[in-house]
Structures are given as structure tokens and as C-alpha cells.
Design an enzyme around this catalytic site. Structure first.
Site, PDB file in Angstrom:
ATOM      1  N   LYS A 152       0.843  -1.198   0.000  1.00  0.00           N
ATOM      2  CA  LYS A 152       0.000   0.000   0.000  1.00  0.00           C
ATOM      3  C   LYS A 152       0.880   1.250   0.000  1.00  0.00           C
ATOM      4  O   LYS A 152       1.915   1.287   0.666  1.00  0.00           O
ATOM      5  CB  LYS A 152      -0.900  -0.021   1.238  1.00  0.00           C
ATOM      6  CG  LYS A 152      -1.983   1.060   1.253  1.00  0.00           C
ATOM      7  CD  LYS A 152      -2.869   0.913   2.489  1.00  0.00           C
ATOM      8  CE  LYS A 152      -3.979   1.952   2.545  1.00  0.00           C
ATOM      9  NZ  LYS A 152      -4.807   1.833   3.766  1.00  0.00           N
ATOM     10  N   SER A 185      -9.684   1.700   2.841  1.00  0.00           N
ATOM     11  CA  SER A 185      -8.871   2.477   1.941  1.00  0.00           C
ATOM     12  C   SER A 185      -7.812   1.670   1.177  1.00  0.00           C
ATOM     13  O   SER A 185      -7.260   2.179   0.208  1.00  0.00           O
ATOM     14  CB  SER A 185      -8.172   3.575   2.732  1.00  0.00           C
ATOM     15  OG  SER A 185      -7.262   3.018   3.654  1.00  0.00           O
ATOM     16  N   SER A 237      -9.779  -0.569   6.972  1.00  0.00           N
ATOM     17  CA  SER A 237      -9.214  -0.383   5.639  1.00  0.00           C
ATOM     18  C   SER A 237      -8.538  -1.601   5.020  1.00  0.00           C
ATOM     19  O   SER A 237      -8.224  -1.596   3.836  1.00  0.00           O
ATOM     20  CB  SER A 237      -8.223   0.783   5.654  1.00  0.00           C
ATOM     21  OG  SER A 237      -8.931   1.996   5.687  1.00  0.00           O
TER      22      SER A 237
END
Lengths: 479, 465, 93
Positions: free
Chosen positions: B58, B133, B157
Site C-alpha cells: 500500500k 482504503s 481499511s
């Protein structure tokens, strides 16, 4: 001029005896380094980097708290103080807020003969921001240059109650604090940027101004004097003093308002979740054991052990280095004589030169000088001359004095002249100053002093003035 | 396509797939270095527990020498000089790091639509969001663009996109995994977590990243004593599963409700007992979470001013004007909303009403879990109240977006671990079931999830993959 | 009730410039979000300790050992404006 002045101080001292910064492993030794060479992701505030507390910084702060007679908190933690400024790499400073590590202390300060007790509100740890360099003054500089070497330096902030009553007292307080920190060996006050002071000043009944950015020992007194007269002038003109933050400009010796729209003071303190709380009050017992003898205790001991006056003891114990110097000399020679020579002559000559005992010659040389004085090889004037010469020559780059005391005595012909030489000089002086003899005989005692002076001049100070005095009287009486 | 004969060939194919992909799962690719690592693994020069396996990271996790943007314009071109601890651990174990995955800007979102680099699409339905996210990470794994991925989970997330994309995601106990090098959004809540197509891969990745780190004061050495892959055991006999009724409340999609209950019944058939439990303060999670997260974010994101790194455009005026302009240009709307609300909530006079109150409610929520866990071993609930929504469906109404997190937030507030596993479909859209455990009870969560996975058939590939 | 003026003030504190449209929109959105948060007012939190650290650690330290710093070049690698090893920032006043 009768307005009572009320001063409270916030004094930031770098714990510059630590090896590494407060929250990262960057070295604290960067005083002569190129900019931005002592940084890492943590003290540059790079995204994702996390602080970790330097254990020794906590120990040092507890020691300071104990030395200032504070209570050590059971529970202490770090907070974020949120504000934007180019020197602050994270947009917040990690500091303490509620639950400071130490609080409620006192120290005493000598003010013109009497001692006053100044209350310490709190002592806490925080990190230093970076260093800003302006082109010219802060108000006119077109840009700012930022060096983050200082960012993350471990600081303690000592906050007093508003107990100080004059700029001079404030300076004495700061000196005393510096001396205590140097006794504890956690601080070297001679390094640039080691100490910074914010001062709250008001005239009794008036609003208070906070003066920030005072960064020298002398600056404290100057800044306070300036700010007090500013407030007094306003009062005289009937202008109300507003509560505000002012910036001290050391070069111009004035305080100025920095107008900027972000001025609203909103720090939005909240706990720093990247650090866990501390429960360290249990350390204080072991640290108390490790605490060295502090100035006040040493002063009492010197009086008892060496039989010296309170005033000498005070001067000799103010700075740890002077105290150590004295104790070395006193171990080799009469402590009373040593006290006079270290406290009055050596300290006096150093103060006159605005220098530190570290810039002086070693105590072994002082012992030698005093031995020569005591055995009559040199006069007291000669001893003072040796001290002055050695101080003025300073030290060579390898830290050694440039000359030995014996060299100075030889090269400057300081060895005391024999009595017959003195006698000859006295006779000559009397021959050359018939008028002064007449004055003396007509009862003007100061004429003798004049004649002594002339003899001293003739012998280039190597005669003993007491002996000259006796000889002159003797000669005057037989003629 | 025949199976790849080497790690290098396999990595090469992965990059071909990524480069043709419509998912927009990546912001920055690490192709050259990844192919080199794969070749080094083939040559035996690099070994480790993840040797040759493709792992996507990420973009809020710092990678040395590889652009790290948090999907924000303000970090354009930022190349960190250091690795996050979890990335260092990936490298140490020979992982082939494919690149940096798309996300909601600064991890603030539930849909990966707030990225400066455009939204990521759900591999199961390109008109829908992948969740957020960590949407890029989950989409990359579901879309075969990496074998595994790292996400971060601040309020769901990892689990939300795992559920929306039909993969497995773990939110570890707070402190289990080092946060060093994870760009902070809400630092008292977030953890790095693995995303994978199955429980064994997720457990393997957790083994690699978990463990104490002296650079993170909030990390613990708990994981150093445990090997998570040792708990890949097909057995839930004797376990008691708690079913928190508050997680099945109003607004829950019927298909989700059924799939999760079916899942619980499956575990029941495999020998686990179940019982309903109550976590009465759950309904306050949303407010408590958002207040805490916004307050922390307002401070965490203060460092982005363009001075030391990142966006520095335009002509300099005084510092406040310059910083304010750069931050206005560099941050998207949702980031502005959160840091401003956080600034407001922390300001004088409001601290007690908002931040302190939220932290007290956090205590009550944590206590609810502690009480309930006295009677049950794990809890099961829907990860998300509904399957993936359409792109743009919630972007105009922040509050409706926040409400989607209602089941994931309590876990972060309580600090406990949770795993989301696929448990069914609503049409062609996957549904996730989250299993929640006691502090540091990841081993039991992994065992339960593995047992469920072994005895069900929801590990599917999206159509066309 | 948050006014547009409040939003502007918060923007200044948060160091974010706002357009008029943003100010208007945020004022509306902030009010509805803060209205939602009001539900916490009804929770009895008397004598409830706040949770600052969820796993209750204390006393985590590092030893006072100096490590290597970043070379200046690496420290400034991401800096847009620099001069003689300094980071060049906008003026203060």
C-alpha cells in the site's frame, strides 16, 4: 520607577551532555557541523518515522528535578503541541503538558546580600525545533534558511513562578540554574544555543508580555530592562500594555511584535500516542544516590572544612569547575590563602577578561605561583603579574599554556629584589625628591605613599611595598 | 497459459497483467527491482519465507528509493530514504515487491475513490468500488496482479476491501506489527495487515511482518513467540462463537445477513458452539472513531507543508500563506474535511466535548469486548453491511460513506484482531465475514478462518481472471 | 452551529486555504457531521478513564547511543528549494 516588576521565566536548556537526541539516534555533537548533516527520518519528520524516548534524557531530567527540590511525578507522558512553523518538521512539537516529570520545586538566589527563594512550577522534557537563519533581520529577510541539525535536541524546560523582581535577579537565577545543571554534568552552558529563555514580564497591575527568543546570558538582563522601560514608558504616556508575545532582537537590543495572521495561540495539546506513558518515579531513589554535592551544600562544607569566609565560599562554589580548581589548590597550600587567590585574584582577572575558568591555566600552576609567593621569591604584585601574563598568553592550540609560571618570573624579572637593592633605590628616590621629603616632614602623610610609589617604579615592582615603607621611614628618620 | 517455469517468468507475467489492467490498482510499479529480485531468487542468491512471491505494498507504507505518495498530490515525487520495518522484513524474506498500491488519499476513505491517481475498480464489477482504503491492495490480489499485499487498517481499511474483493484480510492486534515507516493517519488506531487470496498466505505474510520493533515504542514482541502458519489447523471443535447482535442492526443487507449466518452455521456444523452476545456501546463507535481519527489526522498531516519534501509550487510569500496555499493545492476534499474537523475538535474549549469524550467512549467499547470475550472465544459478524457499492454512489455525502464502516470501526477502537474471510455472494459480488478475537489471539482467528475456508468454496476468481 | 466564518478560521488554524465554494460546502457538511457526533453527549462517561493507549504499555525507551545520520544529500534529496546545504523556506514576516 516605583512600579513593582514581576518576572517569570521559562528556561530551555539543551541536555547537550547526552550522546544522542531525545527521540532518535542522531548525535548531539553538531555545533560546528554543516547544516542538515545530523538528521534522520525521525528528526526530519519524514512521514512514517517514529520517536523513541532516550532513557538517559529521562534520568537526567529526574536528576534536575531532584536538584531543584521538585516532586517527581508518578505518571508522566508526552503531548503534541500543534503549531506550524518552518523550524518544526512535524508541524507539532513533542513536549509535556499535563503530568510534567517534575514540579513544585524551589531554589534560592542571592540578591545583593540577601537570599530569596524562587519557586519552580515545573520541569519538563521536550524536543528542540530546527534552527532558522535569516538574511539580515527576521522582519526584512526575503526567505529563511533551515537547518534541522538542532531538531530533536533534548531540552528541559524549567518554569518558575512569577517570583523574580528584577532583571538582575533573573540573571542571577539563570546563572544559578546553569551552575546546578553543570554540577549535575547534564549540561554545558558554554555551547552555542545551549540556553534559551522566554520571559513573562509585567508591572504590578498591568498586562504581561511574553518575550521570546532570548538566547544569551547577558541578553536576559538586557531584554528585561528594555521591556520594563517600554512598559513604563507606555504607562507614563497612558497607553495600555496589551498581553502579547514579543520577539527579542539581540542585535538591536529591543523587543518587537511579530505580526502574522497565524498569531492566534492555539496549540491543541493532546497526548502523543506514538510514545507510551512513563512510570519512572521509582527511579528517583537510585538517582538521588548518584546526585553530586550541589552548590549550596558545597558552600557550607567549604566554610566548615577550610575555614573560609561565606563570601569566598559562595564565589568558589558557584561553578563546579571553580570549586574543583579551588579544592585542588587548597589541598596543596594554605586553604585561606588559596581562597583569596582563587576567588579574588584569579576569578577577578577572569571576569575582567570575560573568560571562564576552563580558559585559565591549571591549578598545579596556581599552586606553584602561590608557593613562590609564600616563600618570598615573588611579591604579591609579582604573583598577580604572573597570573595576568599567563591568562593573556592564553593556551596554545594543543590546550597547553604557552609559558610556565617560572618562565614568566624569569623573563619578566619578577623575582623579588634583595633588600640592599631596595635600600639603594630608596636612597636614590629620597635624593631625587626633596620636595616630597619636606611635605612629609610638614605632616602630609600621603607624601610617603608617593615616595613608596617612586621606589616601586624604580624597582619595576619587584620590591615589597611593605618593606619599602619601612625602609623609607627609617631613612627619613635618620636624616 | 502454462505455469511459469521460473520466478522471473512469473513476475514478468504479473507485470504484463498489471500493465494491461483496467483496475488501476497501482500508483507506482517497482518492475525493474522486482524482476531483479525474482531472478536472484531463481539464481539462489535470495532466499526466505517469501522468496519469489509477489507482494504489493500500500502506498502509505514507506519504501526506500520507491515513490511513496499516500495517493496524495502533496507527496508527488516523494522518494523515501528509508524502508518501513514491514518492507524491510518483506525484502529480508525474498519477496518480489511489485509496486505501490492505490488507496484513499492518506487512507481516509472506504472506497479508494479519493485517490489523486483516480479510483481503483472492483475486479468483480468494474463499475463498483473495491472498498477502501486499501482498495488497490485488495483489487491487486483479487485481480491476480500480486499474490499477496500489505494494507493498513485504521477503521477497517484492510477488512473492507478484502470483503468487497472476495479475499482474506487481517487486522492484527494493535502493537503486533511495527508501524515504523507507515505514514500516519490515526496512529492510535492503525495497524498494517496482510491481504491474500487464502488464509495460509495471509498467515504466512503475518508471520513475516509481525513482531516487536525497537523503532516503534507501541509495538510488542508478542508475535516473536508464535508461528501463525502453525495454526492452519482444520478444527473448531469446542469453540464458542459469539454473535454480537449490534452488528446485525438496521441497514444490514439481507443477502449479507444470510451469508454471514450461513457461515456461522457452517462453523457450528464443524463443531463450534455459538451464542448471541451484546456489545451495547457499538452504536457509538462511529462517532468515537471519527473524532479520534480526525483529531489525530489533523496533527499527523501537519508535516506536509512542501518545505522538506513533496509539492512545492508557486511563488513563496510569507510562510503561513505559502504553506496554506500548498496544502490547499495538495490535499483533496476528504483530507481537508478531516484535518479541519480534527483541528476544530482539538481546539480550546472543545477538547473535552469531543476528543476526551471519544476516548472515554473508546474505553466503554473496549470494555464491552472484554466482557463479551469472557464467554466466547471468537466473534463473527458481517465485515461490511452491504456488498460493494457503485463508484460515485457515496462521494457527495461524507456521512453516508462513514456509515459504511460501522462494523469494522469497533475493532480498531478496542485494539483487538480481526480477520475478514469470503463467506458468500450477493449476485456476483463477494460478501465478507469478520471474525474478531481477543488481544493477540491471532492464532485462534487463523485456525477458525482456515477451518471455514477448508470447508467452504467461496475462494473464487472474478469473471475473466 | 458552524458558520462560514468559523470554517475560514479553522482553515487558517489548519493551514489550508479555502475557496468560497469549499467554505460554503464545508460549513454545511461540518454541521451535519458534528450533529451526528452529538450522540456521544448522551453517553454517561462519568468516572470512565480515557483510553490513550489501547494495550497499556509503559516505559519504552532506547539507550543513549549515537547512530549514523543521513548524509546531507539524502536528507535534502526530496527538497525542492535548497541553498548551501540549508532548506530554503518562505520568509517569516
Amino acid at each position: 520607577m516605583d512600579d513593582e516588576v514581576i518576572i517569570g521565566l521559562e528556561i530551555h536548556c539543551q541536555l547537550n551532555k547526552l550522546n544522542s537526541k531525545l527521540f532518535c539516534g542522531c548525535s548531539t555533537k553538531h555545533h560546528e557541523a554543516e547544516p542538515n548533516t545530523h538528521t534522520c527520518p525521525v528528526c526530519l519528520g519524514l512521514p512514517g518515522a517514529l520517536p523513541v524516548i532516550n532513557k538517559k534524557a529521562v534520568e537526567y531530567t529526574i536528576m534536575v528535578g531532584l536538584a531543584l527540590n521538585c516532586q517527581i511525578a508518578e505518571h508522566t507522558q508526552f503531548y503534541r503541541k500543534n503549531y506550524y512553523y518552518p523550524d518544526l518538521p512535524r508541524g507539532f512539537q513533542i513536549t509535556q503538558y499535563d503530568y510534567p516529570i517534575a514540579a513544585d520545586g524551589i531554589i534560592t538566589v542571592d540578591t545583593d546580600g540577601h537570599e530569596r527563594t524562587i519557586r519552580i512550577r515545573r520541569v519538563h522534557m521536550e524536543e528542540d525545533p530546527g534552527r532558522l537563519v535569516h538574511q539580515g533581520s527576521i522582519e526584512t529577510s526575503k526567505f529563511v534558511l533551515v537547518d534541522y541539525n538542532r531538531s530533536g535536541m533534548p531540552l528541559i524546560e524549567v518554569v518558575t513562578e512569577p517570583d523574580l523582581r528584577s532583571p538582575k535577579e533573573a540573571r542571577r537565577f539563570i546563572n544559578k540554574l546553569r551552575n546546578i545543571l553543570e554540577y549535575l554534568d547534564v549540561f554545558d552552558g558554554s555551547l552555542p544555543g545551549a540556553l534559551r529563555v522566554d520571559a513573562n514580564i509585567s508591572l504590578r497591575g498591568g498586562a504581561r508580555a511574553e518575550v521570546k527568543n532570548i538566547s544569551s546570558y547577558k541578553g536576559v538582563e538586557r531584554a528585561l530592562l528594555f521591556e520594563i522601560s517600554r512598559q513604563q514608558n507606555m504607562k507614563r504616556r497612558g497607553v495600555k500594555v496589551v498581553q502579547e508575545t514579543r520577539h527579542y532582537d539581540d542585535e538591536r537590543n529591543c523587543t518587537i511584535t511579530l505580526r502574522s495572521k497565524e498569531q492566534a495561540e492555539e496549540y491543541r495539546y493532546f497526548p502523543e500516542a506514538d510514545l507510551v506513558p512513563l512510570s519512572v518515579s521509582g527511579w528517583q531513589h537510585a538517582l538521588k544516590e548518584k546526585l553530586p554535592e550541589l552548590p549550596d551544600a558545597k558552600r557550607e562544607r567549604f566554610k566548615g572544612q577550610y575555614g573560609i569566609s561565606d563570601n569566598h565560599a559562595k564565589v568558589l562554589t558557584a561553578e563546579i569547575r571553580v570549586a574543583n580548581y579551588y579544592e585542588y589548590v587548597a589541598s596543596k597550600i594554605d586553604p585561606l590563602l588559596a581562597a583569596t587567590w582563587v576567588a579574588d585574584y584569579l576569578k577577578g582577572e577572569l571576569n575582567y577578561r570575560d573568560r571562564d575558568i576552563r580558559d585559565a591555566f591549571g591549578p598545579d600552576k596556581m599552586v606553584y605561583i602561590l608557593q613562590q609567593f609564600r616563600s618570598g621569591v615573588i611579591t604579591d604584585k609579582g604573583a598577580v603579574e604572573v597570573i595576568r601574563t599567563l591568562l593573556d598568553e592564553g593556551v596554545s592550540p594543543n590546550g597547553e599554556p604557552r609559558s610556565e609560571p617560572q618562565d614568566v618570573i624569569r623573563n619578566k624579572n619578577l623575582a623579588r629584589v634583595e633588600s640592599d637593592v631596595t635600600r639603594t633605590a630608596c636612597a636614590e628616590v629620597l635624593k631625587e625628591n626633596v620636595a616630597a621629603i619636606a611635605d612629609f616632614r610638614s605632616g602630609k602623610a600621603q607624601a610617603l605613599n608617593y615616595l613608596v610609589g617612586m621606589v616601586m617604579k624604580k624597582t619595576r615592582g619587584r620590591a615589597d611595598p611593605a618593606e619599602v615603607n619601612l625602609l623609607l621611614r627609617e631613612l627619613l628618620e635618620c636624616t | 497459459m502454462p505455469a511459469a517455469s521460473s520466478y522471473a517468468e512469473s513476475a514478468q507475467r504479473t507485470f504484463e497483467r498489471i500493465e494491461k489492467s483496467k483496475l488501476n490498482a497501482f500508483i507506482t510499479l517497482n518492475k525493474q527491482q522486482a524482476l531483479q529480485t525474482a531472478r536472484d531468487v531463481d539464481d539462489g542468491k535470495v532466499t526466505g519465507r517469501l522468496a519469489g512471491m509477489t507482494v504489493a505494498v500500500k502506498d502509505c507504507i514507506t519504501t526506500k528509493g520507491l515513490q511513496t505518495t499516500c495517493a496524495s498530490k502533496i507527496l508527488t515525487g516523494y522518494v523515501p530514504p528509508f524502508d518501513a520495518e514491514v518492507v524491510a522484513r518483506l525484502r529480508h524474506e525474498g519477496a518480489v515487491i511489485t509496486g505501490k498500491t492505490n488507496m484513499d488519499e492518506f487512507a481516509m476513505g472506504t472506497s479508494t475513490e479519493s485517490s489523486y491517481y483516480g479510483p481503483t475498480r472492483n475486479p468483480w464489477d468494474l463499475t463498483r468500488v473495491p472498498g477502501g482504503s486499501s482498495g488497490g491492495s485488495a483489487a491487486a490480489v483479487a485481480g491476480l496482479e500480486s499474490r499477496m499485499a500489505l494494507g493498513t487498517d485504521t477503521g477497517g481499511s484492510v477488512r473492507c476491501p478484502a470483503a468487497f474483493c472476495g479475499v482474506v484480510g487481517i487486522k492484527p492486534t494493535y502493537g503486533l506489527v511495527s508501524r515504523y515507516g507507515v505514514v500516519e493517519y490515526a496512529n492510535s488506531l492503525e495497524q498494517v495487515g496482510p491481504i491474500a487470496r487464502n488464509v495460509p498466505d495471509a498467515a504466512l505474510l503475518l508471520d513475516v511482518i509481525a513482531g516487536g520493533d525497537p523503532k516503534d515504542s507501541t509495538s510488542v514482541a508478542e508475535a516473536d513467540k508464535v508461528t501463525y502458519t502453525d495454526h492452519l489447523v482444520d478444527d473448531v471443535k469446542g469453540l464458542t462463537i459469539g454473535v454480537p447482535e449490534e452488528f446485525f442492526g438496521e441497514g444490514l443487507d439481507k443477502r449479507v445477513e444470510k451469508a454471514v449466518w450461513d457461515g456461522i452455521m457452517t462453523l457450528n456444523k464443524l463443531g463450534a458452539d455459538y451464542r448471541k452476545v451484546s456489545l451495547p456501546h457499538t452504536k457509538y463507535s462511529l462517532s468515537a472513531y471519527y473524532i479520534i481519527a480526525m483529531c489525530e489526522a489533523s496533527s499527523n498531516l501537519a508535516r506536509f507543508d512542501g518545505l522538506r519534501y513533496g509539492l512545492r509550487t508557486g511563488k513563496d510569500e510569507n510562510w503561513h500563506t505559502t504553506f496554506s496555499r500548498i496544502r490547499a493545492e495538495g490535499f483533496g476534499a476528504e483530507v481537508k474535511r478531516r484535518i479541519m474537523l480534527g483541528t476544530y475538535a482539538l481546539s480550546e474549549g472543545y477538547y473535552g466535548q469531543y476528543y476526551l469524550k471519544a476516548l472515554q467512549v473508546r474505553t466503554l467499547i473496549k470494555n464491552d469486548f472484554e466482557r463479551a470475550f469472557k464467554d466466547v472465544d471468537v466473534m463473527a459478524a458481517p465485515t461490511m453491511p452491504a456488498p460493494a457499492f457503485r463508484l460515485g454512489e457515496k462521494t457527495d455525502d461524507p456521512l453516508s460513506m462513514y456509515l459504511a464502516d460501522v462494523n469494522t470501526l469497533p475493532v480498531n477502537l478496542a485494539g483487538i484482531p480481526s480477520i475478514s474471510v469470503p463467506c458468500g455472494f450477493a449476485g456476483r459480488l463477494p460478501i465478507g465475514m469478520q471474525l474478531m478475537g481477543k488481544f493477540f489471539d491471532e492464532p485462534l482467528l487463523i485456525r477458525t478462518a482456515y477451518t471455514f475456508e477448508c470447508n467452504t468454496d467461496f475462494q473464487k476468481l472474478p469473471e475473466g481472471f | 452551529m458552524i458558520t462560514e466564518k468559523d470554517v475560514e478560521h479553522i482553515g487558517s488554524l489548519a493551514c489550508v486555504d479555502l475557496t468560497d465554494q469549499e467554505t460554503e460546502l464545508f460549513a454545511k457538511q461540518f454541521n451535519s457531521i458534528l450533529e451526528y457526533f452529538k450522540e456521544l453527549d448522551g453517553v454517561n462517561t462519568e468516572n470512565v478513564e480515557p483510553t490513550y493507549h489501547v494495550i497499556g504499555l509503559t516505559n519504552v525507551f532506547r539507550e543513549d547511543v549515537a547512530d549514523e545520520s543521513l548524509p546531507q544529500e539524502a536528507a535534502l534529496a526530496n527538497t525542492a528549494k535548497k541553498e548551501k546545504g540549508f532548506i530554503k523556506g518562505p520568509r517569516i514576516v
